[in-house]
Design an enzyme around this catalytic site. Structure first.
Site, PDB file in Angstrom:
ATOM      1  N   ARG A   1       0.447  -1.248  -0.006  1.00 49.21           N
ATOM      2  CA  ARG A   1      -0.135  -0.131   0.458  1.00 49.21           C
ATOM      3  C   ARG A   1       0.847   1.348   0.469  1.00 49.21           C
ATOM      4  NH1 ARG A   1      -4.027  -0.506   4.666  1.00 49.21           N
ATOM      5  NH2 ARG A   1      -4.949  -1.738   3.748  1.00 49.21           N
TER       6      ARG A   1
ATOM      7  N   ARG B   1      -1.667   7.214   9.002  1.00 46.10           N
ATOM      8  CA  ARG B   1      -1.558   6.493   7.946  1.00 46.10           C
ATOM      9  C   ARG B   1      -1.539   7.316   7.069  1.00 46.10           C
ATOM     10  NH1 ARG B   1      -3.707   1.298   8.214  1.00 46.10           N
ATOM     11  NH2 ARG B   1      -2.716   0.086   9.927  1.00 46.10           N
TER      12      ARG B   1
ATOM     13  N   LYS C   1      -3.095   1.640  15.210  1.00 40.51           N
ATOM     14  CA  LYS C   1      -3.592   2.690  14.238  1.00 40.51           C
ATOM     15  C   LYS C   1      -3.922   4.193  14.212  1.00 40.51           C
ATOM     16  CE  LYS C   1      -5.626  -0.610  11.480  1.00 40.51           C
ATOM     17  NZ  LYS C   1      -6.702  -1.092  10.076  1.00 40.51           N
TER      18      LYS C   1
ATOM     19  N   LYS D   1      -5.670   7.406  11.936  1.00 39.09           N
ATOM     20  CA  LYS D   1      -6.265   8.112  10.569  1.00 39.09           C
ATOM     21  C   LYS D   1      -6.258   9.332  10.608  1.00 39.09           C
ATOM     22  CE  LYS D   1      -7.925   3.789   8.722  1.00 39.09           C
ATOM     23  NZ  LYS D   1      -8.720   2.616   8.621  1.00 39.09           N
TER      24      LYS D   1
ATOM     25  N   CYS E   1     -14.884  -3.084  -0.082  1.00 38.66           N
ATOM     26  CA  CYS E   1     -13.946  -3.114   0.271  1.00 38.66           C
ATOM     27  C   CYS E   1     -14.039  -4.572  -0.890  1.00 38.66           C
ATOM     28  CB  CYS E   1     -13.457  -3.504   1.495  1.00 38.66           C
ATOM     29  SG  CYS E   1     -14.158  -5.458   2.424  1.00 38.66           S
TER      30      CYS E   1
ATOM     31  N   CYS F   1      -7.588 -11.121   1.059  1.00 35.63           N
ATOM     32  CA  CYS F   1      -7.751 -10.398   2.238  1.00 35.63           C
ATOM     33  C   CYS F   1      -7.718 -11.458   3.596  1.00 35.63           C
ATOM     34  CB  CYS F   1      -8.823  -9.061   2.658  1.00 35.63           C
ATOM     35  SG  CYS F   1      -9.188  -8.718   4.577  1.00 35.63           S
TER      36      CYS F   1
ATOM     37  N   CYS G   1     -16.110  -8.148   6.413  1.00 40.34           N
ATOM     38  CA  CYS G   1     -16.697  -8.605   7.551  1.00 40.34           C
ATOM     39  C   CYS G   1     -15.777  -7.349   8.973  1.00 40.34           C
ATOM     40  CB  CYS G   1     -14.633  -9.349   8.021  1.00 40.34           C
ATOM     41  SG  CYS G   1     -13.261  -7.875   8.810  1.00 40.34           S
TER      42      CYS G   1
ATOM     43  N   CYS H   1     -13.871  -1.749   5.927  1.00 44.96           N
ATOM     44  CA  CYS H   1     -12.577  -1.123   5.240  1.00 44.96           C
ATOM     45  C   CYS H   1     -13.674  -0.178   4.287  1.00 44.96           C
ATOM     46  CB  CYS H   1     -12.143  -2.056   4.946  1.00 44.96           C
ATOM     47  SG  CYS H   1     -10.449  -2.759   6.165  1.00 44.96           S
TER      48      CYS H   1
HETATM   49 FE1  SRM Z   1      -8.704  -1.936   6.013  1.00 42.46          FE
HETATM   50  C1  SRM Z   1      -7.142  -4.653   8.047  1.00 42.46           C
HETATM   51  C2  SRM Z   1      -8.151  -3.595   3.160  1.00 42.46           C
HETATM   52  C3  SRM Z   1      -9.497   0.863   4.697  1.00 42.46           C
HETATM   53  C4  SRM Z   1     -10.443  -1.134   9.169  1.00 42.46           C
HETATM   54  N1  SRM Z   1      -7.494  -3.355   5.011  1.00 42.46           N
HETATM   55  C5  SRM Z   1      -7.090  -4.459   6.894  1.00 42.46           C
HETATM   56  C6  SRM Z   1      -6.659  -5.176   6.102  1.00 42.46           C
HETATM   57  C7  SRM Z   1      -5.188  -5.309   5.545  1.00 42.46           C
HETATM   58  C8  SRM Z   1      -6.494  -7.063   5.942  1.00 42.46           C
HETATM   59  C9  SRM Z   1      -5.544  -7.476   7.353  1.00 42.46           C
HETATM   60  O1  SRM Z   1      -5.686  -6.905   8.248  1.00 42.46           O
HETATM   61  O2  SRM Z   1      -4.806  -8.930   6.968  1.00 42.46           O
HETATM   62  C10 SRM Z   1      -7.472  -5.320   4.367  1.00 42.46           C
HETATM   63  C11 SRM Z   1      -6.789  -5.738   2.969  1.00 42.46           C
HETATM   64  C12 SRM Z   1      -6.840  -6.473   1.916  1.00 42.46           C
HETATM   65  C13 SRM Z   1      -6.448  -6.935   0.645  1.00 42.46           C
HETATM   66  O3  SRM Z   1      -6.205  -7.791   0.425  1.00 42.46           O
HETATM   67  O4  SRM Z   1      -6.325  -5.389  -0.045  1.00 42.46           O
HETATM   68  C14 SRM Z   1      -7.684  -3.671   4.070  1.00 42.46           C
HETATM   69  N2  SRM Z   1      -8.037  -1.123   4.246  1.00 42.46           N
HETATM   70  C15 SRM Z   1      -8.696  -2.340   3.271  1.00 42.46           C
HETATM   71  C16 SRM Z   1      -8.319  -1.504   2.179  1.00 42.46           C
HETATM   72  C17 SRM Z   1      -8.057  -1.518   0.789  1.00 42.46           C
HETATM   73  C18 SRM Z   1     -10.133  -1.612   1.435  1.00 42.46           C
HETATM   74  C19 SRM Z   1     -10.624  -1.164  -0.007  1.00 42.46           C
HETATM   75  O5  SRM Z   1     -10.645  -1.438  -0.730  1.00 42.46           O
HETATM   76  O6  SRM Z   1      -9.918   0.132  -0.563  1.00 42.46           O
HETATM   77  C20 SRM Z   1      -8.124   0.347   2.546  1.00 42.46           C
HETATM   78  C21 SRM Z   1      -7.579   0.903   2.879  1.00 42.46           C
HETATM   79  C22 SRM Z   1      -7.017   2.034   2.901  1.00 42.46           C
HETATM   80  C23 SRM Z   1      -5.430   2.591   2.869  1.00 42.46           C
HETATM   81  O7  SRM Z   1      -5.063   2.637   1.408  1.00 42.46           O
HETATM   82  O8  SRM Z   1      -5.530   2.702   4.161  1.00 42.46           O
HETATM   83  C24 SRM Z   1      -8.919   0.200   3.511  1.00 42.46           C
HETATM   84  N3  SRM Z   1     -10.360  -0.162   6.413  1.00 42.46           N
HETATM   85  C25 SRM Z   1     -10.482   0.409   5.758  1.00 42.46           C
HETATM   86  C26 SRM Z   1     -11.290   1.755   6.825  1.00 42.46           C
HETATM   87  C27 SRM Z   1     -11.998   2.600   5.494  1.00 42.46           C
HETATM   88  C28 SRM Z   1     -10.953   4.568   6.335  1.00 42.46           C
HETATM   89  O9  SRM Z   1     -10.786   3.756   6.510  1.00 42.46           O
HETATM   90  O10 SRM Z   1     -11.916   5.236   5.621  1.00 42.46           O
HETATM   91  C29 SRM Z   1     -11.300   0.680   8.024  1.00 42.46           C
HETATM   92  C30 SRM Z   1     -12.310   1.369   8.718  1.00 42.46           C
HETATM   93  C31 SRM Z   1     -12.119   2.641  10.116  1.00 42.46           C
HETATM   94  C32 SRM Z   1     -11.531   2.635  10.228  1.00 42.46           C
HETATM   95  O11 SRM Z   1     -10.219   2.438  11.010  1.00 42.46           O
HETATM   96  O12 SRM Z   1     -12.178   2.782  11.683  1.00 42.46           O
HETATM   97  C33 SRM Z   1     -10.916  -0.079   8.097  1.00 42.46           C
HETATM   98  N4  SRM Z   1      -9.062  -3.060   7.744  1.00 42.46           N
HETATM   99  C34 SRM Z   1      -9.597  -1.892   9.394  1.00 42.46           C
HETATM  100  C35 SRM Z   1      -9.552  -2.905  10.026  1.00 42.46           C
HETATM  101  C36 SRM Z   1     -10.031  -2.954  11.872  1.00 42.46           C
HETATM  102  C37 SRM Z   1      -9.678  -2.034  12.791  1.00 42.46           C
HETATM  103  C38 SRM Z   1      -9.859  -1.932  14.061  1.00 42.46           C
HETATM  104  O13 SRM Z   1     -10.379  -0.287  14.462  1.00 42.46           O
HETATM  105  O14 SRM Z   1      -9.958  -2.621  14.458  1.00 42.46           O
HETATM  106  C39 SRM Z   1      -8.809  -3.656   9.663  1.00 42.46           C
HETATM  107  C40 SRM Z   1      -8.201  -5.022  11.262  1.00 42.46           C
HETATM  108  C41 SRM Z   1      -6.915  -4.609  11.800  1.00 42.46           C
HETATM  109  O15 SRM Z   1      -6.343  -3.528  11.729  1.00 42.46           O
HETATM  110  O16 SRM Z   1      -6.913  -5.303  13.112  1.00 42.46           O
HETATM  111  C42 SRM Z   1      -8.123  -3.798   8.329  1.00 42.46           C
HETATM  112 FE1  SF4 Z   2     -10.786  -7.676   4.313  1.00 46.40          FE
HETATM  113 FE2  SF4 Z   2     -12.545  -6.902   6.627  1.00 46.40          FE
HETATM  114 FE3  SF4 Z   2     -11.020  -4.920   5.828  1.00 46.40          FE
HETATM  115 FE4  SF4 Z   2     -12.923  -6.341   3.999  1.00 46.40          FE
HETATM  116  S1  SF4 Z   2     -13.196  -4.674   5.426  1.00 46.40           S
HETATM  117  S2  SF4 Z   2     -11.086  -5.823   3.461  1.00 46.40           S
HETATM  118  S3  SF4 Z   2     -12.896  -8.422   4.536  1.00 46.40           S
HETATM  119  S4  SF4 Z   2     -10.452  -6.273   6.366  1.00 46.40           S
END
Ligand code: SRM
Ligand code: SF4
Length: 582
Positions: free
Chosen positions: A87, A157, A222, A224, A445, A451, A490, A494
């Site tokens: 990323r 981030r 993390k 943001k 997402c 993922c 999930c 995201c």
């Molecule tokens: Fe996310 C984890 C993809 C935006 C909350 N996110 C992941 C991971 C890296 C899975 C992992 O930990 O192994 C996913 C990778 C999937 C893949 O194969 O690409 C993933 N997140 C994404 C992306 C690519 C979704 C998309 O379709 O665009 C977004 C990348 C953002 C970036 O460029 O930095 C993405 N993730 C978000 C958002 C939305 C936002 O920030 O606007 C959220 C919700 C907002 C928030 O943070 O509350 C989000 N991602 C998470 C979480 C839960 C965090 C938490 O507070 O518990 C995880 C899991 C974790 O961190 O443990 C996670």
């Molecule tokens: Fe993966 Fe869950 Fe984030 Fe979708 S919402 S990219 S399934 S960690």
């Protein structure tokens, strides 16, 4: 200001108990170096071992494997086909055509999916990079002025910024703040340069602080940050820990309202986790931006929960210590008092597609990219999106802006170049007049196959789901309307389903929890409507609900507002801790 998280100003506010293993891992990492270099040379496994599996995240990578073929490889007694997802760091989402051409080529030559995936946080990801190519990837990025520092892990981030192509000088200033905040809060360790770019290690003296802001153990979780220009809440402030809401007078930026403590993730069955909207701390003149950013980050660094990672984000710290206590500490550390919030209004989210002329006379073309997946799709509906983007990049003199809704703006086009750029976009399916308003209001997402946390399909489910929803809306006389529909594989959220009018949150294969009731401006978290709904159930619910919306809505009433007024879900969440009840 204390720089070591163990020397906090107010120790009462620390959560006592055995620290999460990630704390040990960061402490022992020698400022994010670990033994990544040794691991890279180990070709017996395609993966990273022990702590390095987590540590590479702070360098912007996640170890993954293709879940579609995981079981088959297991049967053949092969280790999973390890690879990394990268990323990039792209504050404000701006990328130059020359940089685009470099990433386009890398995706072709060295990624197993051949795609560039635009994310919900204004950057791009490569999926499927094998270990022998990882260093080359970082060197390629570096050669065009890009990197992936701190795009994952317990750090600040990628910093978002509203795309706003119209008001060029306001956008330019907001974008510069996004860049400055990003730089200010970046890890200062030289681990990235040493490991990936072969730079020499420069030893620090004992009293020299390596990480004056992030601290030796980095953040509890993390973090943001955004810079947002009202009235468009395109970056979804309530998904973020720290937001700078631009306040302008006569088109000039004068300062920011500061919103702290948003976040969307939760865990199914764990009521101590919940989505939460950010609190408005008040207004600051723009010259205090970096001091306030550092004060919020260091307060969260020192008071955030390092025992339970599920309750470690800023949103939980605010609820545990109290918003007023947190705010007072930020003021103390920054030496700045917040004044009353200036008035502003968010009226909408999402992107406005097609051409728009900026006040500087330049033209900007917003392209809808379904799921943010830039790839040459094969099949009857040929969409050679990747080739199209490459051909545009070869002639474009402005820049590209990635949006926080997985779309892309060809920005800064001279009037004379409009026709050729539009033609290229049309020829390659980057513009398709047949795309409905509903499709443009839908987002998912990544989820399967890359993922590791996905419980249900999202990106691969969305296009067909939207086909069906379009038919339902037309049947119910709503062909000119749309609903903000978001699917997330999930409860991590995201795809920001927890800020959708209809949010589908993956529960298991083909099963979703259905949430209803956010608003167009994204100021409200939706409420649980039905649990464990299968795909047929999702459609029949959308059919029934949209039929009622068509029949009973007030003039101009949006779907999310209607479901609350009609009592289909309850609006008021007294406390976010009670989110799961009522
Ligand atoms: Fe996310 C984890 C993809 C935006 C909350 N996110 C992941 C991971 C890296 C899975 C992992 O930990 O192994 C996913 C990778 C999937 C893949 O194969 O690409 C993933 N997140 C994404 C992306 C690519 C979704 C998309 O379709 O665009 C977004 C990348 C953002 C970036 O460029 O930095 C993405 N993730 C978000 C958002 C939305 C936002 O920030 O606007 C959220 C919700 C907002 C928030 O943070 O509350 C989000 N991602 C998470 C979480 C839960 C965090 C938490 O507070 O518990 C995880 C899991 C974790 O961190 O443990 C996670
Ligand atoms: Fe993966 Fe869950 Fe984030 Fe979708 S919402 S990219 S399934 S960690």
């Amino acid at each position: 200001m204390s720089n070591d998280f163990t020397k906090v100003e107010n120790p009462v506010l620390i959560v006592e108990g055995k620290q999460a293993d990630n704390e040990r891992l960061k402490a022992e990492s020698d400022y994010l170096r670990g033994t990544i270099v040794e691991d890279l040379q180990d070709r017996i496994t395609g993966g990273f071992t022990s702590d390095n599996f987590q540590l590479i995240r702070t360098h912007g990578m996640y170890q993954q494997d293709d879940r579609d073929i995981r079981a088959e490889r297991q049967k053949q007694k092969l280790e999973p086909l390890h690879n990394v997802m990268l990323r990039a760091r792209l504050p404000g989402g701006i990328i130059k055509p020359s940089q685009w051409l470099a990433i386009d080529k890398f995706a072709d030559d060295y990624t197993s999916y051949g795609s560039i995936r635009l994310t919900t946080r204004q950057t791009f990801q490569f999926h499927g990079v094998l270990k022998p190519n990882i260093k080359l990837m970082h060197q390629t990025l570096n050669s065009v002025g890009l990197d992936s520092i701190a795009t994952a892990g317990d750090v600040n981030r990628n910093v978002l910024c509203t795309s706003n192509p119209v008001e060029s000088s306001l956008h330019q200033e907001a974008y510069e703040w996004a860049t400055k905040i990003s730089e200010h809060l970046l890890p200062k360790t030289r681990a990235y340069a040493e490991i990936w770019l072969d730079e020499e290690r420069v030893e620090t003296t004992e009293d020299e602080e390596v990480e004056p802001i992030l601290g030796s153990n980095y953040l509890p979780r993390k973090f943001k940050t955004t810079v947002v220009i009202p009235p468009n809440n395109d970056i979804d402030v309530h998904a973020n820990d720290l937001n700078f809401v631009a306040i302008s007078e006569n088109g000039e930026l004068i300062g920011f309202n500061v919103l702290v403590g948003g976040g969307l993730a939760m865990t199914h069955g764990d009521n101590a986790t919940y989505p939460r909207c950010a609190d408005d701390f008040g207004f600051i003149p723009k010259e205090h931006t970096l001091a306030i950013a550092a004060a919020v980050v260091t307060t969260q660094r020192d008071w955030g929960n390092r025992v339970n990672r599920k309750n470690a984000k800023t949103k939980y710290t605010l609820d545990r210590v109290g918003v007023d206590t947190f705010k007072a500490e930020v003021e103390r550390r920054a030496g700045v008092k917040f004044s009353d919030s200036r008035s502003y209004e968010f009226t909408h989210r999402g992107d406005n597609f097609g051409w728009v002329e900026g006040i500087d006379g330049k033209h900007h073309l917003t392209l809808f990219i379904e799921n943010g997946r830039i790839l040459d799709f094969e099949g009857t509906n040929v969409k050679a999106l990747k080739t199209g983007m490459r051909e545009i990049a070869q002639i474009h003199k402005g820049d590209f802006r990635l949006t926080a809704n997985q779309n892309l703006i060809v920005a800064g086009v001279d009037a004379a170049d409009k026709a050729i750029i539009e033609q290229l976009a049309r020829d390659h399916g980057l513009i398709n007049d047949g795309v409905s308003k509903q499709r443009k209001s839908s987002m998912a997402c990544v989820a399967f196959p890359t993922c590791p946390l996905a419980m249900a399909e999202a990106e691969r489910y969305l296009p067909g789901l939207v086909d069906d929803v379009e038919k339902i809306l037309t049947k119910n006389g709503l062909q000119d309307d749309s609903i903000i529909l978001r699917v997330t594989g999930c409860p991590n959220g995201c795809g920001r389903a927890m800020l959708a009018e209809i949010g589908l949150v993956g529960k298991g294969p083909g099963k979703y929890n259905m949430y209803l009731g956010s608003d167009l401006a994204g100021s409200r978290v939706p409420k649980l409507y039905k649990e464990n709904v299968d795909e047929a159930g999702v459609l029949s619910e959308i059919d029934g609900l949209s039929a009622r919306w068509a029949a009973e809505r007030n003039e101009g009433e949006a779907f999310g507002d209607f479901v609350i007024r009609a009592g289909i879900v309850e609006q008021v969440i007294v406390s976010f801790r009670d989110f799961h009840h009522a």
